[in-house]
Design a protein around this motif. Structure first.
Motif: not given
Length: 150
Positions: A41, A45, A71, A73-76, A92, A104, A121, A123, A125
């Protein structure tokens, strides 16, 4: 392939993402001997911030515009473990942008030795007012950096 033109690797999910190199060290490992999930994570970032800065949206720009992104929400998805000594290519790109409040960003991490995707992943924003911390509409400068026609 060496690290000179990482964005052109055919294994990327998108054409020519923004890419940074990370070398996994012993300090990144958990007690199982592989890279700790929280470390991933932090790398996401860091690459997101690097991409933003490369587009001219550094913290000074946020202050000048009175708006920044945080941020929500994060999905990994951890697809394979990595270990000390592994070189990782961390990529990214902005995947989706509503041009109002949120966008996103997606990520993909490849292990350099075998070009295997070890993590994907995303995120979400959200644009906020720098003084109040409350959500606010994106300034035009944010929309100018979208990777697709507006």
């Amino acid at each position: 392939m060496d690290d000179t033109d990482l964005a052109s690797a055919p294994e990327w999910d998108v054409e020519r993402p923004y890419v940074e190199v990370v070398d996994v060290g012993p300090e990144h490992l958990d007690r199982f001997g592989h890279t700790n999930n929280v470390v991933y994570l932090s790398w996401l970032e860091r690459v997101a911030w690097g991409h933003s800065v490369s587009l001219g949206l550094d913290f000074a720009a946020y202050e000048r515009l009175g708006a920044g992104c945080v941020a929500r929400r994060h999905e990994l998805d951890y697809l394979a473990p990595t270990f000390a000594g592994d070189r990782l290519w961390v990529a990214t790109w902005v995947h989706e942008n509503d041009f109002r409040l949120s966008m996103w960003r997606r990520y993909q991490i490849l292990r350099a030795s075998d070009r295997k995707t070890v993590l994907r992943a995303a995120t979400q924003w959200v644009c906020i007012d720098m003084k109040t911390g409350r959500p606010r509409r994106m300034p035009p400068e944010f929309r100018a950096y979208a990777p697709w026609p507006k």
